[in-house]
Design a protein around this motif. Structure first.
Motif, PDB file in Angstrom:
ATOM      1  N   HIS A  22       0.816  -1.228   0.093  1.00  0.00           N
ATOM      2  CA  HIS A  22       0.146   0.102   0.021  1.00  0.00           C
ATOM      3  C   HIS A  22       0.850   1.270   0.127  1.00  0.00           C
ATOM      4  N   CYS A  26       0.326   3.919  -2.910  1.00  0.00           N
ATOM      5  CA  CYS A  26      -0.751   5.034  -2.682  1.00  0.00           C
ATOM      6  C   CYS A  26      -0.141   6.283  -2.529  1.00  0.00           C
ATOM      7  N   CYS A  29       0.222   8.247   1.075  1.00  0.00           N
ATOM      8  CA  CYS A  29       0.902   7.746   2.011  1.00  0.00           C
ATOM      9  C   CYS A  29       2.461   7.867   1.536  1.00  0.00           C
ATOM     10  N   CYS A  35      -4.035   8.815   5.577  1.00  0.00           N
ATOM     11  CA  CYS A  35      -4.676   8.028   4.686  1.00  0.00           C
ATOM     12  C   CYS A  35      -5.349   6.915   5.523  1.00  0.00           C
ATOM     13  N   GLY A  38      -4.190   3.295   4.771  1.00  0.00           N
ATOM     14  CA  GLY A  38      -2.977   3.054   5.097  1.00  0.00           C
ATOM     15  C   GLY A  38      -2.689   3.002   6.723  1.00  0.00           C
TER      16      GLY A  38
END
Ligand SMILES: [Zn+2]
Length: 61
Positions: A22, A26, A29, A35, A38
């Motif tokens: 992630h 992302c 992040c 997030c 996250g």
């Protein structure tokens, strides 16, 4: 020694992978923004890590 099918360890490693993956994918992040996904993944990983380490500590001879 951990068994090859150590379920807690497998879940812990999977949570780690999910969290790292992630962080790579992302944009929020990557730029250190809040997030929810996250944070959720990291919290899940941290919980499993605590559980795993607590168990390992108990197993010391
Ligand atoms: Zn994120």
């Amino acid at each position: 020694m951990a068994k090859p099918t150590d379920e807690l360890y497998v879940r812990y490693m999977r949570a780690y992978d999910d969290s790292v993956q992630h962080g790579i994918e992302c944009a929020a992040c990557r730029s250190d923004q809040d997030c929810r996904e996250g944070a959720r993944l990291y919290e899940h990983f941290a919980r499993l890590q605590d559980a795993y380490r607590a168990r390992q500590a108990k197993r010391k001879p």
